[in-house]
Design a protein around this motif. Structure first.
Motif, mmCIF file in Angstrom:
data_model
loop_
_atom_site.group_PDB
_atom_site.id
_atom_site.type_symbol
_atom_site.label_atom_id
_atom_site.label_comp_id
_atom_site.label_asym_id
_atom_site.label_seq_id
_atom_site.Cartn_x
_atom_site.Cartn_y
_atom_site.Cartn_z
ATOM 1 N N VAL A 120 -5.406 26.054 32.243
ATOM 2 C CA VAL A 120 -6.375 25.003 32.531
ATOM 3 C C VAL A 120 -7.546 25.243 31.586
ATOM 4 N N ILE A 121 -7.928 24.215 30.844
ATOM 5 C CA ILE A 121 -9.024 24.341 29.890
ATOM 6 C C ILE A 121 -10.151 23.413 30.313
ATOM 7 N N THR A 122 -11.350 23.974 30.426
ATOM 8 C CA THR A 122 -12.542 23.197 30.745
ATOM 9 C C THR A 122 -13.535 23.405 29.612
ATOM 10 N N ARG A 123 -14.001 22.304 29.038
ATOM 11 C CA ARG A 123 -14.982 22.391 27.963
ATOM 12 C C ARG A 123 -16.312 21.894 28.496
ATOM 13 N N CYS A 124 -17.328 22.716 28.333
ATOM 14 C CA CYS A 124 -18.667 22.408 28.802
ATOM 15 C C CYS A 124 -19.609 22.314 27.601
ATOM 16 N N ALA A 125 -20.825 21.899 27.840
ATOM 17 C CA ALA A 125 -21.811 21.806 26.761
ATOM 18 C C ALA A 125 -22.029 23.162 26.099
ATOM 19 N N GLY A 126 -21.913 24.237 26.850
ATOM 20 C CA GLY A 126 -22.169 25.566 26.317
ATOM 21 C C GLY A 126 -20.945 26.376 25.971
ATOM 22 N N GLY A 127 -19.762 25.795 26.064
ATOM 23 C CA GLY A 127 -18.574 26.554 25.718
ATOM 24 C C GLY A 127 -17.343 26.162 26.503
ATOM 25 N N HIS A 128 -16.434 27.104 26.631
ATOM 26 C CA HIS A 128 -15.123 26.861 27.226
ATOM 27 C C HIS A 128 -14.843 27.825 28.368
ATOM 28 N N ILE A 129 -14.051 27.340 29.319
ATOM 29 C CA ILE A 129 -13.500 28.146 30.396
ATOM 30 C C ILE A 129 -12.001 27.905 30.358
ATOM 31 N N VAL A 130 -11.236 28.964 30.144
ATOM 32 C CA VAL A 130 -9.780 28.821 30.058
ATOM 33 C C VAL A 130 -9.163 29.743 31.103
ATOM 34 N N VAL A 131 -8.322 29.155 31.942
ATOM 35 C CA VAL A 131 -7.654 29.913 32.996
ATOM 36 C C VAL A 131 -6.158 29.872 32.721
ATOM 37 N N TYR A 132 -5.561 31.046 32.584
ATOM 38 C CA TYR A 132 -4.127 31.173 32.327
ATOM 39 C C TYR A 132 -3.434 31.691 33.588
ATOM 40 N N ALA A 133 -2.281 31.115 33.899
ATOM 41 C CA ALA A 133 -1.451 31.659 34.964
ATOM 42 C C ALA A 133 -0.797 32.938 34.441
ATOM 43 N N VAL A 134 -0.870 33.993 35.234
ATOM 44 C CA VAL A 134 -0.197 35.259 34.915
ATOM 45 C C VAL A 134 0.847 35.449 36.000
ATOM 46 N N GLY A 135 2.046 34.982 35.718
ATOM 47 C CA GLY A 135 3.086 34.993 36.734
ATOM 48 C C GLY A 135 2.714 34.049 37.868
ATOM 49 N N GLN A 136 3.241 34.326 39.025
ATOM 50 C CA GLN A 136 2.985 33.479 40.192
ATOM 51 C C GLN A 136 1.803 33.948 41.025
ATOM 52 N N THR A 137 1.331 35.174 40.790
ATOM 53 C CA THR A 137 0.347 35.730 41.721
ATOM 54 C C THR A 137 -0.992 36.116 41.103
ATOM 55 N N ASN A 138 -1.131 35.975 39.773
ATOM 56 C CA ASN A 138 -2.375 36.398 39.136
ATOM 57 C C ASN A 138 -2.828 35.383 38.099
ATOM 58 N N LEU A 139 -4.026 35.602 37.581
ATOM 59 C CA LEU A 139 -4.584 34.724 36.564
ATOM 60 C C LEU A 139 -5.471 35.519 35.618
ATOM 61 N N LEU A 140 -5.644 34.957 34.442
ATOM 62 C CA LEU A 140 -6.588 35.454 33.448
ATOM 63 C C LEU A 140 -7.567 34.335 33.200
ATOM 64 N N VAL A 141 -8.858 34.616 33.296
ATOM 65 C CA VAL A 141 -9.873 33.625 32.962
ATOM 66 C C VAL A 141 -10.680 34.156 31.788
ATOM 67 N N VAL A 142 -10.870 33.290 30.795
ATOM 68 C CA VAL A 142 -11.596 33.648 29.582
ATOM 69 C C VAL A 142 -12.718 32.645 29.382
ATOM 70 N N LEU A 143 -13.923 33.157 29.165
ATOM 71 C CA LEU A 143 -15.057 32.309 28.828
ATOM 72 C C LEU A 143 -15.347 32.470 27.351
ATOM 73 N N GLY A 144 -15.674 31.367 26.707
ATOM 74 C CA GLY A 144 -16.002 31.411 25.295
ATOM 75 C C GLY A 144 -17.181 30.513 24.993
#
Length: 124
Positions: A74-98
């Motif tokens: 899931v990618i969200t673009r904001c005025a100040g950058g990005h929020i990207v959330v990746y599914a890690v298998g069925q039970t976890n996630l990785l979220v990256v701010l840029g």
């Protein structure tokens, strides 16, 4: 989770920050929003984990509703950058701010193999 695995997960997060210019913060969490570990200094990691879980859940539900298959990110673009959330298998996630200068293509290039490695570490 064993301490060694948590340290390996954290190493993946720090490596991602080093490989991709513009990455400012990242975290790994369970899909129910519980923080596993983070490489975040200017956000509240527990809140980030919870909000990323909500975004991931909404993305999964939307993808399923429209028949587009398994959610990748899931990618969200904001005025100040990005929020990207990746599914890690069925039970976890990785979220990256840029920041606004984040190279999203480079992020995907490096994060997708990292997601695979994170899935293996979290399953161990």
């Amino acid at each position: 989770m064993r301490r060694m695995n948590i340290e390996s997960v954290l190493t993946e997060l720090m490596t991602l920050r080093e490989q991709v210019a513009g990455v400012t913060n990242s975290a790994v969490a369970s899909v129910d929003g519980l923080l596993v570990t983070h490489d975040a200094s200017d956000v509240r990691p527990e809140v980030l984990a919870a909000m990323a879980a909500v975004a991931l859940g909404l993305g999964k539900s939307t993808g399923a509703e429209v028949g587009m298959g398994e959610l990748r990110e899931v990618i969200t673009r904001c005025a100040g950058g990005h929020i990207v959330v990746y599914a890690v298998g069925q039970t976890n996630l990785l979220v990256v701010l840029g920041d606004e200068g984040l190279d999203i293509n480079r992020l995907h290039l490096y994060s997708r193999p990292a997601v695979t490695r994170l899935g293996e570490l979290l399953a161990a």
